[in-house]
Each structure stands twice: as structure tokens, then as C-alpha cells.
Design an enzyme around this catalytic site. Structure first.
Site, mmCIF file in Angstrom:
data_model
loop_
_atom_site.group_PDB
_atom_site.id
_atom_site.type_symbol
_atom_site.label_atom_id
_atom_site.label_comp_id
_atom_site.label_asym_id
_atom_site.label_seq_id
_atom_site.Cartn_x
_atom_site.Cartn_y
_atom_site.Cartn_z
ATOM 1 N N LYS A 154 30.871 47.519 43.461
ATOM 2 C CA LYS A 154 30.250 46.678 42.436
ATOM 3 C C LYS A 154 29.028 46.072 43.098
ATOM 4 O O LYS A 154 29.140 45.208 43.967
ATOM 5 C CB LYS A 154 31.209 45.585 41.968
ATOM 6 C CG LYS A 154 30.578 44.689 40.923
ATOM 7 C CD LYS A 154 31.634 43.873 40.226
ATOM 8 C CE LYS A 154 31.549 42.404 40.543
ATOM 9 N NZ LYS A 154 30.417 41.733 39.921
ATOM 10 N N ALA A 172 31.071 38.333 34.176
ATOM 11 C CA ALA A 172 30.640 36.976 34.518
ATOM 12 C C ALA A 172 30.264 36.122 33.315
ATOM 13 O O ALA A 172 29.649 36.581 32.368
ATOM 14 C CB ALA A 172 29.478 36.967 35.503
ATOM 15 N N GLY A 173 30.662 34.858 33.391
ATOM 16 C CA GLY A 173 30.261 33.877 32.394
ATOM 17 C C GLY A 173 31.281 33.586 31.312
ATOM 18 O O GLY A 173 31.107 32.672 30.512
ATOM 19 N N ASN A 196 36.642 36.191 36.871
ATOM 20 C CA ASN A 196 37.358 35.591 37.995
ATOM 21 C C ASN A 196 37.588 34.106 37.737
ATOM 22 O O ASN A 196 38.715 33.653 37.527
ATOM 23 C CB ASN A 196 36.563 35.811 39.288
ATOM 24 C CG ASN A 196 37.324 35.435 40.559
ATOM 25 O OD1 ASN A 196 36.991 35.901 41.634
ATOM 26 N ND2 ASN A 196 38.351 34.592 40.487
#
Lengths: 76, 257
Positions: B100, B187-188, B209
């Protein structure tokens, strides 16, 4: 010669090791299992098969890296 | 949905929820959260091994690489050189050719440096890596990444760890129309509805995460995310009704007095 010591850097830390030590010996001395780490010797990434052939010499810089928890970005 | 597998570069994935392994209280919590989430892809970072305290346990003692696809990231890399170096180290540490790829542009926003990302991706693809790039919600950059050989793209929903949810759903939709590879929203995400929305828009997977690890009860949130991603995927495949300004009765007029 075999008794002489060498000065190396391991993960940024100055260390003294016995002369003639191989990468595999170093990992064993540090109690690190070889199958999940990458080793960089003076910026060259080593193949795992080379670990027991590559002897360290005075002034070598060794980096031993492994996987830790992480998602995206980095934390300080 | 056993036939609804996600396929990237010939690899099949059961789960459309991918999770990171950072920020948990300990490895036991990490392991439990991943298990509850149902994810079969987990991201990890590459760092120096602690050589002074070898009593410290290894993450991979808790997350079996035979059971999960371990996806190393280049988190914390701000230059092409660093991202390439960390990718090579990750491969040398022996899990796979998957990476990644992150090339970050700025510490405050952690937004990707997309020019650096494309450059690093080119180098790594040439070396045989399967590059999954963490990118901005920019359709042009997404297309460039696919054109150079990325088998999936991972646009952000919002800044890493911000929990803001999808800031630009229209760009995400344009990305989905523009490129024909799997889109993993990365993300976010803040809560379950954000993940469900991403999937309803047509994302192929969601990676998160902080939304789980940072929740007051990470295990409960891991479960919520599992259902949210599943529900969002089902809704997307089912095809929602169009939005209309006025009512449409669902009971017949016929038979009324």
C-alpha cells in the site's frame, strides 16, 4: 583476528561485536527470528539466503526492520 | 454473498472491509477487533525492530499471515526515495509483492503527494510490485495510476484519522466511472454510516483504522463496520430508488370507499 572486536551501528545504535560475525549470527545474538525481518547492510537490502554468508566489518551500518501495527500515515 | 468476491491482480478477497493494525491498546485487542470486523486484509507498517528489549512481542504472532493478507504500507514516507526503500524492505521481510503505497505531502493534512506517488508507483511496478496507491479523491490522478499499472486505487474519504466521512462523494463517483479497477476508499471514515455510504456509492471496499481503534469500544465498532460495509454493498447491488421531490403512495387507490 578472530578475537578482535568490530564497531558497527545496528538500528542506529553504536555496538561492539566480535570480529567475523555474520548477519545471521547478529540476528541470533539479538534473539531475532529471521523469517519476518528485512536486513539492510550499508543501504543494501540483503536476500535472506545471504544472511549466513555476509560477514560484518568495522563501520558497517545494519538496519533490521519488521512489521508493526499501522494503518495510514504515521504516529510519532 | 459468497459469489461477490473482490478480485485484485488475480487475488480474491472475501471481505470488503480492510483494516489497519495501529493505535490499539495491545495486540490482543488488535487481534479481536480484526476478527470481529471480518476483514481478511490487514495493513501493517515497516519499522526498526526493537533490539534493546527483545521481550516485546511481534504483531505477526497475533495476526496469522496464513489467515490474513498482510498489506505492508509505506506510512510516514514523504519522499519517493523513502517510499521505494520501505516497499523494498517490506518485500524483503517476506510477506508478498503487495504494497500500500503512501507518499505523503504534508504533516498536517497527511494528504498524498500525488506527483511523488505516481513516480514511486512507476518504479515499484517495474520491479514487480503490486502497488495499491493511497491517493487523493482526484479522478485524473486515479486514471494516471491505473494507466501506469496499479490494479486498484485507494482514494481518501477525508484526511487520515479525521473521522469526517466522505468529503467529496461526487469526485469519488467520477473516479468510479473513470477507472475500471477496484476502488478502495481509504482513510477518513468516522462511523458506520460513512462506510455504508462509501459502499452504496459503489466503492469496492473500505479501509480504515482509526474509526475502529479510536472508538470508545473498538470491538463494537469493528462489528458495526462489518455490517455497514456489508449492508452498503448489498444496497449498491440492489439498486436504490431514485430521489423524487414529491410523494408516491405505496398503497393502491382502488378499493377505497
Amino acid at each position: 583476528m578472530q578475537d578482535a572486536a568490530i564497531h558497527i551501528h545496528v538500528n542506529g545504535q553504536a555496538r561492539t561485536w566480535r570480529s567475523g560475525v555474520t548477519v545471521a549470527d547478529l540476528l541470533k545474538d539479538l534473539d531475532i527470528r529471521t523469517e519476518r525481518v528485512a536486513v539492510e547492510l550499508n543501504l543494501e537490502i540483503l536476500d535472506r539466503a545471504e544472511f549466513d554468508q555476509r560477514q560484518l566489518t568495522n563501520g558497517d551500518r545494519v538496519e533490521i526492520l519488521g512489521f508493526i501495527g499501522g494503518g495510514v500515515g504515521s504516529m510519532n | 454473498m459468497t459469489d461477490d468476491r473482490l478480485v485484485i491482480a488475480g487475488r480474491e478477497f472475501k471481505s470488503r472491509l480492510w483494516v489497519g493494525t495501529g493505535k490499539y491498546k495491545d495486540f490482543v485487542e488488535t487481534q479481536k477487533a480484526i476478527e470481529v470486523s471480518g476483514a481478511d486484509v490487514v495493513t501493517v507498517a515497516v519499522r526498526r525492530v526493537n533490539i534493546t528489549d527483545r521481550s516485546k512481542e511481534n504483531l505477526l504472532d497475533y495476526i496469522d499471515p496464513k489467515k490474513y493478507t498482510i498489506l505492508p504500507n509505506t506510512a510516514g514516507c514523504y519522499t519517493v526515495e523513502d517510499a521505494v526503500r520501505y516497499s523494498r524492505l517490506a518485500r524483503a521481510a517476506g510477506v508478498s509483492d503487495l504494497v500500500k503505497l503512501e507518499v505523503l505531502g504534508d504533516e498536517r493534512t497527511l494528504f498524498p503527494d500525488t506527483a511523488g506517488l505516481i513516480e514511486a508507483a512507476k518504479i515499484l511496478i517495474k520491479e514487480g510490485f503490486i502497488v495499491l496507491p493511497y491517493t487523493n479523491d482526484d479522478p485524473i490522478v486515479a486514471k494516471k495510476l491505473v494507466d501506469i499499472g496499479c490494479p486498484a486505487v485507494m482514494p481518501l474519504a477525508a484526511p487520515i484519522g479525521s473521522g469526517l466521512g466522505i468529503r467529496n462523494p461526487y469526485n469519488l463517483k467520477i473516479i468510479m466511472e473513470t477507472v475500471k479497477v477496484p476502488i478502495i476508499v481509504d482513510a477518513g471514515v468516522g462511523t458506520a454510516s460513512d462506510a455504508a455510504l462509501a459502499m452504496e456509492y459503489g466503492a469496492d471496499a473500505v479501509l480504515m483504522n482509526t474509526a475502529i481503534a479510536g472508538a470508545q469500544d473498538p470491538l463494537a465498532m469493528a462489528e458495526a463496520m462489518r455490517y455497514a460495509v456489508h449492508a452498503g454493498r448489498l444496497a449498491y447491488k440492489a439498486g436504490r430508488i431514485p430521489r423524487k421531490l414529491y410523494a408516491t403512495a405505496s398503497s393502491p387507490i382502488e378499493g377505497m370507499l
